[in-house]
Design a protein around this motif. Structure first.
Motif, PDB file in Angstrom:
ATOM      1  N   TYR A  90       0.405   7.158  -8.446  1.00  0.00           N
ATOM      2  CA  TYR A  90       0.381   5.898  -7.705  1.00  0.00           C
ATOM      3  C   TYR A  90       0.659   6.155  -6.229  1.00  0.00           C
ATOM      4  CZ  TYR A  90       1.497   1.098  -6.331  1.00  0.00           C
ATOM      5  OH  TYR A  90       1.518  -0.127  -5.710  1.00  0.00           O
ATOM      6  N   ARG A 137      -2.265   7.909  -4.703  1.00  0.00           N
ATOM      7  CA  ARG A 137      -3.437   7.036  -4.565  1.00  0.00           C
ATOM      8  C   ARG A 137      -3.328   6.111  -3.363  1.00  0.00           C
ATOM      9  NH1 ARG A 137      -5.502   2.254  -8.618  1.00  0.00           N
ATOM     10  NH2 ARG A 137      -7.310   1.695  -7.378  1.00  0.00           N
ATOM     11  N   PHE A 138      -2.119   5.604  -3.104  1.00  0.00           N
ATOM     12  CA  PHE A 138      -1.945   4.625  -2.041  1.00  0.00           C
ATOM     13  C   PHE A 138      -1.355   5.213  -0.765  1.00  0.00           C
ATOM     14  CE2 PHE A 138      -2.174   1.993  -5.894  1.00  0.00           C
ATOM     15  CZ  PHE A 138      -3.304   1.274  -5.551  1.00  0.00           C
ATOM     16  N   PRO A 158      -1.112  -5.596 -10.021  1.00  0.00           N
ATOM     17  CA  PRO A 158      -2.396  -5.337  -9.377  1.00  0.00           C
ATOM     18  C   PRO A 158      -2.238  -5.408  -7.864  1.00  0.00           C
ATOM     19  CG  PRO A 158      -2.532  -7.217 -10.884  1.00  0.00           C
ATOM     20  CD  PRO A 158      -1.104  -6.801 -10.816  1.00  0.00           C
ATOM     21  N   ARG A 159      -2.984  -4.621  -7.161  1.00  0.00           N
ATOM     22  CA  ARG A 159      -2.952  -4.652  -5.695  1.00  0.00           C
ATOM     23  C   ARG A 159      -4.300  -4.251  -5.147  1.00  0.00           C
ATOM     24  NH1 ARG A 159      -0.075  -0.134  -2.356  1.00  0.00           N
ATOM     25  NH2 ARG A 159      -1.898  -0.534  -1.110  1.00  0.00           N
ATOM     26  N   CYS A 160      -4.489  -4.467  -3.888  1.00  0.00           N
ATOM     27  CA  CYS A 160      -5.719  -4.082  -3.220  1.00  0.00           C
ATOM     28  C   CYS A 160      -5.857  -2.564  -3.308  1.00  0.00           C
ATOM     29  CB  CYS A 160      -5.678  -4.590  -1.785  1.00  0.00           C
ATOM     30  SG  CYS A 160      -5.919  -3.415  -0.503  1.00  0.00           S
ATOM     31  N   SER A 161      -7.058  -2.074  -3.338  1.00  0.00           N
ATOM     32  CA  SER A 161      -7.272  -0.641  -3.542  1.00  0.00           C
ATOM     33  C   SER A 161      -7.187   0.166  -2.259  1.00  0.00           C
ATOM     34  CB  SER A 161      -8.630  -0.407  -4.199  1.00  0.00           C
ATOM     35  OG  SER A 161      -9.654  -0.857  -3.342  1.00  0.00           O
ATOM     36  N   VAL A 162      -6.969  -0.497  -1.128  1.00  0.00           N
ATOM     37  CA  VAL A 162      -6.860   0.217   0.135  1.00  0.00           C
ATOM     38  C   VAL A 162      -5.436   0.737   0.268  1.00  0.00           C
ATOM     39  CG1 VAL A 162      -7.034   0.044   2.647  1.00  0.00           C
ATOM     40  CG2 VAL A 162      -8.603  -1.248   1.182  1.00  0.00           C
ATOM     41  N   GLY A 163      -5.301   2.041   0.393  1.00  0.00           N
ATOM     42  CA  GLY A 163      -3.984   2.652   0.500  1.00  0.00           C
ATOM     43  C   GLY A 163      -3.477   2.675   1.924  1.00  0.00           C
ATOM     44  N   TYR A 187      -6.635   0.972   7.265  1.00  0.00           N
ATOM     45  CA  TYR A 187      -7.238  -0.112   6.512  1.00  0.00           C
ATOM     46  C   TYR A 187      -8.759  -0.083   6.588  1.00  0.00           C
ATOM     47  CZ  TYR A 187      -2.549  -1.973   6.310  1.00  0.00           C
ATOM     48  OH  TYR A 187      -1.224  -2.136   6.081  1.00  0.00           O
ATOM     49  N   TRP A 220     -16.481  -5.881  -0.006  1.00  0.00           N
ATOM     50  CA  TRP A 220     -15.541  -6.492  -0.935  1.00  0.00           C
ATOM     51  C   TRP A 220     -16.289  -7.374  -1.913  1.00  0.00           C
ATOM     52  CZ3 TRP A 220     -10.730  -8.595   2.115  1.00  0.00           C
ATOM     53  CH2 TRP A 220     -10.027  -7.520   2.630  1.00  0.00           C
ATOM     54  N   LYS A 237     -14.423  -9.254  -4.149  1.00  0.00           N
ATOM     55  CA  LYS A 237     -13.519 -10.374  -4.399  1.00  0.00           C
ATOM     56  C   LYS A 237     -13.526 -11.328  -3.217  1.00  0.00           C
ATOM     57  CE  LYS A 237     -10.480  -7.752  -7.388  1.00  0.00           C
ATOM     58  NZ  LYS A 237      -9.116  -7.336  -7.669  1.00  0.00           N
TER      59      LYS A 237
END
Length: 134
Positions: free
Chosen positions: A25, A28-29, A72-77, A86, A92, A94
């Motif tokens: 995790y 990834r972020f 859940p969170r945005c996939s941008v780390g 960013y 996107w 969503k």
């Protein structure tokens, strides 16, 4: 340092949480970088993560931290060397988005709400502010 690592691993084991999940995790972020860090840095990385999200800062996978990791969170780390990256590489899909500013004071939250409302009125996006901790 070895003692801290053993303490960290024992706390992780007592919570029955897989350390690999936390490392993946954080990697990834953008909090953990294999070329700069090793597992002995996880206590410090977790403390920084916990401080950023207004959690109990103890450097362990405590219940609050685990709960946040599972959300859940945005996939941008983030690039956690003090800078944020960013850049979005794909469109996107969503349009219903949530936002959360953990350290914002009420005036800043009000300003953010106003800005998101303007954005929402002029785009296909909808925005909802959330509070992660109750």
């Amino acid at each position: 340092m070895l003692l801290l690592l053993l303490l960290f691993l024992s706390l992780v084991a007592s919570e029955k949480i897989d350390i690999n999940y936390a490392v993946k995790y954080m990697e990834r972020f953008g909090y953990f970088n294999k070329s700069k860090h090793d597992v002995t840095d996880m206590i410090s990385i977790l403390r920084d993560f916990q401080e950023k999200f207004n959690l109990l800062v103890d450097g362990t996978l405590n219940p609050e931290t685990i709960q946040l990791l599972e959300r859940p969170r945005c996939s941008v780390g983030e690039n956690y060397d003090g800078e944020h990256s960013y850049s979005v590489r794909t469109k996107w899909k969503k349009t219903n988005l949530t936002w959360y500013f953990p350290q914002a004071t009420p005036p800043y939250v009000a300003a953010a709400e106003k800005a998101f409302n303007i954005w929402q009125e002029n785009s296909k996006f909808t925005f909802k502010g959330v509070t992660i901790l109750t």
